[in-house]
Design an enzyme around this catalytic site. Structure first.
Site, PDB file in Angstrom:
ATOM      1  N   LYS A  64     -15.273   0.320   1.310  1.00  0.00           N
ATOM      2  CA  LYS A  64     -14.354   0.953   2.264  1.00  0.00           C
ATOM      3  C   LYS A  64     -13.075   0.168   2.551  1.00  0.00           C
ATOM      4  O   LYS A  64     -12.382   0.430   3.533  1.00  0.00           O
ATOM      5  CB  LYS A  64     -15.051   1.301   3.597  1.00  0.00           C
ATOM      6  N   ASN A  68     -10.975   2.710  -4.191  1.00  0.00           N
ATOM      7  CA  ASN A  68     -10.662   3.883  -5.016  1.00  0.00           C
ATOM      8  C   ASN A  68      -9.156   3.997  -5.203  1.00  0.00           C
ATOM      9  O   ASN A  68      -8.670   4.353  -6.276  1.00  0.00           O
ATOM     10  CB  ASN A  68     -11.224   5.162  -4.375  1.00  0.00           C
ATOM     11  N   HIS A 128     -18.417  -4.042  -6.012  1.00  0.00           N
ATOM     12  CA  HIS A 128     -18.523  -4.447  -4.599  1.00  0.00           C
ATOM     13  C   HIS A 128     -19.348  -5.727  -4.477  1.00  0.00           C
ATOM     14  O   HIS A 128     -19.607  -6.200  -3.385  1.00  0.00           O
ATOM     15  CB  HIS A 128     -19.284  -3.391  -3.792  1.00  0.00           C
ATOM     16  N   GLY A 271      -6.955   7.535   5.730  1.00  0.00           N
ATOM     17  CA  GLY A 271      -6.032   6.634   5.025  1.00  0.00           C
ATOM     18  C   GLY A 271      -5.025   5.965   5.943  1.00  0.00           C
ATOM     19  O   GLY A 271      -3.869   5.785   5.576  1.00  0.00           O
TER      20      GLY A 271
HETATM   21  P1  A3P Z   1     -10.505   5.836   5.852  1.00  0.00           P
HETATM   22  O1  A3P Z   1     -11.958   6.180   5.890  1.00  0.00           O
HETATM   23  O2  A3P Z   1     -10.085   4.874   6.927  1.00  0.00           O
HETATM   24  O3  A3P Z   1      -9.626   7.031   5.785  1.00  0.00           O
HETATM   25  P2  A3P Z   1     -12.953   2.941  -0.562  1.00  0.00           P
HETATM   26  O4  A3P Z   1     -12.141   3.537  -1.654  1.00  0.00           O
HETATM   27  O5  A3P Z   1     -13.093   1.461  -0.708  1.00  0.00           O
HETATM   28  O6  A3P Z   1     -14.229   3.646  -0.391  1.00  0.00           O
HETATM   29  O7  A3P Z   1     -12.118   3.083   0.772  1.00  0.00           O
HETATM   30  C1  A3P Z   1     -11.939   4.325   1.357  1.00  0.00           C
HETATM   31  C2  A3P Z   1     -10.800   4.218   2.347  1.00  0.00           C
HETATM   32  O8  A3P Z   1      -9.554   4.143   1.644  1.00  0.00           O
HETATM   33  C3  A3P Z   1     -10.733   5.464   3.221  1.00  0.00           C
HETATM   34  O9  A3P Z   1     -10.249   5.023   4.487  1.00  0.00           O
HETATM   35  C4  A3P Z   1      -9.709   6.302   2.469  1.00  0.00           C
HETATM   36  O10 A3P Z   1      -9.104   7.310   3.230  1.00  0.00           O
HETATM   37  C5  A3P Z   1      -8.716   5.231   2.061  1.00  0.00           C
HETATM   38  N1  A3P Z   1      -7.865   5.644   0.954  1.00  0.00           N
HETATM   39  C6  A3P Z   1      -8.251   6.287  -0.181  1.00  0.00           C
HETATM   40  N2  A3P Z   1      -7.175   6.546  -0.939  1.00  0.00           N
HETATM   41  C7  A3P Z   1      -6.109   6.060  -0.296  1.00  0.00           C
HETATM   42  C8  A3P Z   1      -4.710   6.041  -0.592  1.00  0.00           C
HETATM   43  N3  A3P Z   1      -4.224   6.580  -1.697  1.00  0.00           N
HETATM   44  N4  A3P Z   1      -3.886   5.463   0.320  1.00  0.00           N
HETATM   45  C9  A3P Z   1      -4.380   4.916   1.459  1.00  0.00           C
HETATM   46  N5  A3P Z   1      -5.680   4.917   1.783  1.00  0.00           N
HETATM   47  C10 A3P Z   1      -6.549   5.478   0.921  1.00  0.00           C
END
Ligand code: A3P
Length: 313
Positions: A64, A68, A128, A271
């Protein structure tokens, strides 16, 4: 039968866990918790058979923290740098689909390590895993590693929503319950500050670069330039600009039904920086401040999080 896309496999798995509400969702391996949905002990057992290449592009991120997003940035930079024509790009995509490789080193079946060898360079390897579990050849081959960090309060909130959306725990936890688990490291991949303490020892390693979610969010072009330079991707300013646009939150969220299926609904949530303020109680905020103070505040990497800026009201 035609090979399924990774997001289709994930959708099937998600439907399976949702149906089977009482099944064990997590398992313990070598003292760490892993999600049953996507990991299995057989794969973890032979992690060390993974053969890294010196030109692998490795992304290490606690869940998180935005992997991604940064993973997509790396993919786009690699494609732009490789100057593949449309035909080569399609050939590579087809190859990846046929290899059915889950995008994280520790996910999927144990045979994946053999299939990973069939991927052409440069491979994007995401994980991770805690440092001690990362396959040794990554360090032996001196593959470059990008370590992604995010402020712990937003990370916790994002993790809570993800765990809920993906039915990651056996019983659906409330935020208060999840917060307690998070702060005690009783979530998959453990205590967030342990990652910081461990990676802090690699600050002077020239093969390791650190970047924060907040830093890329504040200035994506600059963030992308830093990443491109570190991995020696040969890209133009125009490439960087167009990749920054293509990987914006909105652009990725809009494409999510195609790229991530149903999982995308949970993954691309807000995000934002600072969403924790809508969720944390005053007491929880103080508890996190205390943990940060005790475990990470004095480390250089801890300081890189700019805790005062992003985690205080
Ligand atoms: P939130 O849940 O705070 O919205 P991971 O990819 O490690 O699982 O992390 C997910 C987090 O990254 C989520 O945060 C998601 O919305 C955010 N995220 C994914 N794509 C993004 C992007 N292009 N720009 C900014 N944040 C992004």
């Amino acid at each position: 039968m035609a090979q399924k896309e990774i997001h289709e496999i994930l959708d099937d798995k998600l439907a399976e866990v949702r149906k089977n509400a009482s099944a064990d969702k997590l398992f313990l391996y070598n003292g760490g918790l892993y999600p049953t949905m996507i990991c299995c002990p057989e794969t973890l057992k032979i992690l060390d058979t993974f053969k890294a290449r010196s030109d692998d592009v490795v992304l290490v991120a606690y869940p998180k923290t935005g992997d991604n997003w940064v993973g997509q940035i790396l993919t786009e930079l690699e494609v732009a740098s490789g100057k593949y024509d449309e035909e080569e790009r399609k050939r590579r995509q087809k190859n990846e689909k046929e290899l059915a490789l889950f995008p994280y080193l520790e996910f999927g079946d144990p045979e994946k390590f053999e299939r990973l060898e069939k991927l052409p360079s440069r491979r994007i390897i995401k994980t991770h895993l805690r440092i001690q579990n990362i396959p040794k050849s990554v360090f032996q081959q001196k593959a470059k590693i990008l370590v992604l960090l995010r402020n712990p309060k937003d990370t916790a909130v994002s993790y809570f929503h993800f765990a809920k959306g993906m039915n990651l725990t056996s019983s659906q936890k409330t935020w208060d319950e999840f917060f307690t688990d998070f702060i005690n490291g009783e979530v998959p991949y453990g205590f967030y500050f342990d990652h910081i303490i461990e990676w802090n020892k690699y600050l002077d390693d020239k093969n390791v670069m650190f970047i924060t979610y907040e830093e890329i969010k504040e200035d994506p072009v600059l963030g992308l330039k830093r990443i491109a330079e570190f991995f020696d991707f040969s890209v133009t300013d125009q490439d960087i600009q167009s990749i920054a646009e293509k990987t914006s939150f909105k652009a990725m969220k809009d494409r999510a039904p195609k790229t991530h299926g149903k999982v995308g609904e949970t993954l691309f949530r807000k995000g934002l920086v600072g969403d924790w303020k809508n969720v944390f109680s005053e007491g929880q905020s103080e508890e996190m401040d205390k943990k940060f103070e005790e475990h990470a505040a004095s480390t250089k990497l801890g300081k890189m999080l700019k805790y005062e800026v992003y985690c205080k009201n």
